[in-house]
Design an enzyme around this catalytic site. Structure first.
Site, PDB file in Angstrom:
ATOM      1  N   LYS A 132       4.075  10.222   8.004  1.00 27.50           N
ATOM      2  CA  LYS A 132       3.767   9.846   9.384  1.00 27.50           C
ATOM      3  C   LYS A 132       4.710  10.473  10.425  1.00 27.50           C
ATOM      4  O   LYS A 132       4.521  11.618  10.794  1.00 27.50           O
ATOM      5  CB  LYS A 132       3.703   8.326   9.502  1.00 27.50           C
ATOM      6  CG  LYS A 132       2.582   7.748   8.591  1.00 27.50           C
ATOM      7  CD  LYS A 132       2.162   6.379   8.987  1.00 27.50           C
ATOM      8  CE  LYS A 132       1.271   5.678   7.973  1.00 27.50           C
ATOM      9  NZ  LYS A 132      -0.146   5.884   8.174  1.00 27.50           N
ATOM     10  N   ASP A 142       9.214   2.542   0.201  1.00 24.38           N
ATOM     11  CA  ASP A 142       8.147   3.311   0.843  1.00 24.38           C
ATOM     12  C   ASP A 142       8.305   3.110   2.347  1.00 24.38           C
ATOM     13  O   ASP A 142       7.942   2.068   2.891  1.00 24.38           O
ATOM     14  CB  ASP A 142       6.782   2.814   0.355  1.00 24.38           C
ATOM     15  CG  ASP A 142       5.637   3.600   0.980  1.00 24.38           C
ATOM     16  OD1 ASP A 142       5.834   4.193   2.067  1.00 24.38           O
ATOM     17  OD2 ASP A 142       4.540   3.602   0.401  1.00 24.38           O
ATOM     18  N   TYR A 181       0.855  -1.190   0.000  1.00 24.64           N
ATOM     19  CA  TYR A 181       0.000   0.000   0.000  1.00 24.64           C
ATOM     20  C   TYR A 181       0.889   1.237   0.000  1.00 24.64           C
ATOM     21  O   TYR A 181       1.745   1.399   0.883  1.00 24.64           O
ATOM     22  CB  TYR A 181      -0.923   0.012   1.222  1.00 24.64           C
ATOM     23  CG  TYR A 181      -1.888   1.181   1.194  1.00 24.64           C
ATOM     24  CD1 TYR A 181      -2.942   1.207   0.292  1.00 24.64           C
ATOM     25  CD2 TYR A 181      -1.726   2.264   2.057  1.00 24.64           C
ATOM     26  CE1 TYR A 181      -3.824   2.287   0.244  1.00 24.64           C
ATOM     27  CE2 TYR A 181      -2.600   3.340   2.016  1.00 24.64           C
ATOM     28  CZ  TYR A 181      -3.648   3.343   1.113  1.00 24.64           C
ATOM     29  OH  TYR A 181      -4.514   4.414   1.072  1.00 24.64           O
TER      30      TYR A 181
HETATM   31  N1  HOZ Z   1      -4.316   4.046   5.496  1.00 24.37           N
HETATM   32  C1  HOZ Z   1      -4.271   3.878   6.901  1.00 24.37           C
HETATM   33  C2  HOZ Z   1      -4.098   2.471   7.278  1.00 24.37           C
HETATM   34  N2  HOZ Z   1      -3.042   1.785   6.635  1.00 24.37           N
HETATM   35  C3  HOZ Z   1      -5.496   4.404   7.572  1.00 24.37           C
HETATM   36  C4  HOZ Z   1      -5.473   5.859   7.714  1.00 24.37           C
HETATM   37  C5  HOZ Z   1      -6.574   6.398   8.618  1.00 24.37           C
HETATM   38  O1  HOZ Z   1      -7.684   5.904   8.596  1.00 24.37           O
HETATM   39  O2  HOZ Z   1      -6.287   7.321   9.346  1.00 24.37           O
END
Ligand code: HOZ
Length: 419
Positions: free
Chosen positions: A267, A239, A148
């Site tokens: 992050k 990533d 992802y």
């Molecule tokens: N894409 C995030 C989990 N891999 C979730 C992001 C969110 O809901 O804050």
């Protein structure tokens, strides 16, 4: 710390939210689709804890999905944000905080000689792919199944996280999907075959897969990707949105000793404010506008609050931090494994540092999740997302979690068809 105050206010707010937002949320996994039930609406957070709008206290293993490595509302981070906010929240012009944060990142990750700050991991990964295409003159890219990298079109092919199991998102053009080749994670032969089938601009990988649950790279995998990318003239992109400053100060590239051409970050480097970054060798970054022909821009890029929060966070991350995170991760892993074993529940725990997933029989996670939530422990609302441990989690917190898990295992029998 268990559920004492009910969930009336959360439920009311979620009813209103459903009238406004798809699924009642502004990012899909938060909707509890994978576990059922109604999400808690969060009012405030401090250290390792959240409080919902009904006043229930929750020990938090979501950690805003990664940024909160120091726990919530760390005093140094709050002070940096407050100080920066008092000077104005956005200028659309260079500011000292972006220089400070940039220097901290470059110092921690030698593979990044120059970088560009953006406002999300999605934007960073999308821009890194564009840069790889600009640098190589090639269109195709290779990603891993379940990898992802945010929601840019080209990267939403066989993605992980909330889109797990989707071949590609609706709305992604056939052309965009055609340029994305997909290999299974930890399968070097598949990557070699794809590289031989079509010239590729880049191989992009989460060095520790962390959006399908946590999956460790097999011995030699990252080194193999490095060699294959070099041999075929493709750029290797790590990533490290999740792993950067998480599995080591210098990320997975430090932990595993493999150097990518480009790195994608997010992050932790924003200390809980919206951020992303991509960077690499100066020669590649010379492609980026205004130095080069690859265009990429952003109104809030290098935002002073995000940069100040990120710099304040990175300054707290010492070797002792990583020793502590490793120790906490190991203690939680062994405690959970013993608890499961004692109850006779079949689980597999996968962990790298302070990232952890407890894989259990199909269908069991939702009831385990809810038993933990009722005990006041907030886990990721999906089996396929990592637990994030912070420096604010104490040994008492970890012990509490293990005790709650022991009860939750007994209260969460596997669905009948799986027994
Ligand atoms: N894409 C995030 C989990 N891999 C979730 C992001 C969110 O809901 O804050």
């Amino acid at each position: 710390m268990s559920l004492v105050m009910g969930t009336t206010r959360s439920d009311e707010l979620m009813t209103r939210a459903h009238r406004l937002f798809p699924g009642g949320v502004n990012s899909p996994v938060r909707a509890f689709g994978a576990v059922g039930g109604t999400p808690r609406v969060i009012d405030r957070a401090a250290g390792a804890r959240l409080w919902d709008v009904d006043g229930n206290e929750l020990l938090d293993y979501v950690g805003s999905w990664g940024p909160m490595v120091l726990g919530h509302a760390h005093p140094a981070v709050v002070a940096a944000i407050t100080e920066a906010a008092g000077r104005g929240t956005s200028y659309g012009a260079p500011n000292p905080h972006e220089v400070e944060l940039g220097e901290l990142v470059v110092e921690a990750m030698p593979a990044i000689e120059r970088l560009r700050f953006v406002s999300s991991g999605t934007e960073a990964a999308m821009s890194a792919i564009r840069l790889a295409r600009a640098a190589t003159g090639r269109d195709a890219i290779i990603k891993m199944a379940g990898g992802y990298h945010g929601h840019a079109d080209a990267l939403l092919v066989e993605p992980g996280s909330g889109a797990i199991g989707m071949p590609a998102s609706a709305g992604v053009t056939a052309g965009a999907a055609r340029d994305t080749m997909v290999a299974p994670f930890n399968d070097l032969d598949a990557v070699e075959r794809l590289l031989g089938s079509k010239p590729a601009a880049a191989v992009i990988v989460e060095p520790v897969a962390a959006n399908v649950g946590v999956v460790r790279p097999a011995a030699g995998y990252l080194e193999g990707l490095r060699a294959l990318a070099t041999d075929h003239g493709a750029l290797l992109i790590f990533d490290e949105v999740i792993t950067g400053f998480r599995v080591a100060r210098g990320g997975a590239q430090e932990r595993y000793g493999v150097t990518p051409d480009l790195t994608v970050l997010g992050k932790i480097i924003g200390g809980g404010l919206p951020v992303g970054a991509y960077g690499g060798r100066a020669g590649f970054m010379a492609q980026v506008a205004p130095d080069g022909p690859m265009y990429q821009a952003g109104t809030l890029s290098g935002n002073p609050l995000a940069m100040a929060a990120g710099a304040a966070t990175l300054r707290q991350l010492t070797p002792a931090t990583y020793a502590r995170l490793e120790q906490s991760g190991a203690a939680l892993e062994s405690g959970l494994a013993e608890a499961a074993h004692a109850i006779g529940v079949d689980v597999r725990i996968s962990r790298v540092g302070s990232l952890l997933t407890i894989f259990m029989e199909a269908g069991r996670y939702p009831s385990f999740f809810h038993a933990m939530l009722d005990a006041g422990i907030m886990l990721p609302p999906s089996q396929h997302e990592a637990w994030f441990i912070s420096t604010a989690h104490t040994s008492d917190d970890l012990a509490l979690t293990v005790r709650a898990a022991r009860t939750a295992f007994t209260e969460s029998p596997a669905p009948a068809e799986d027994r």
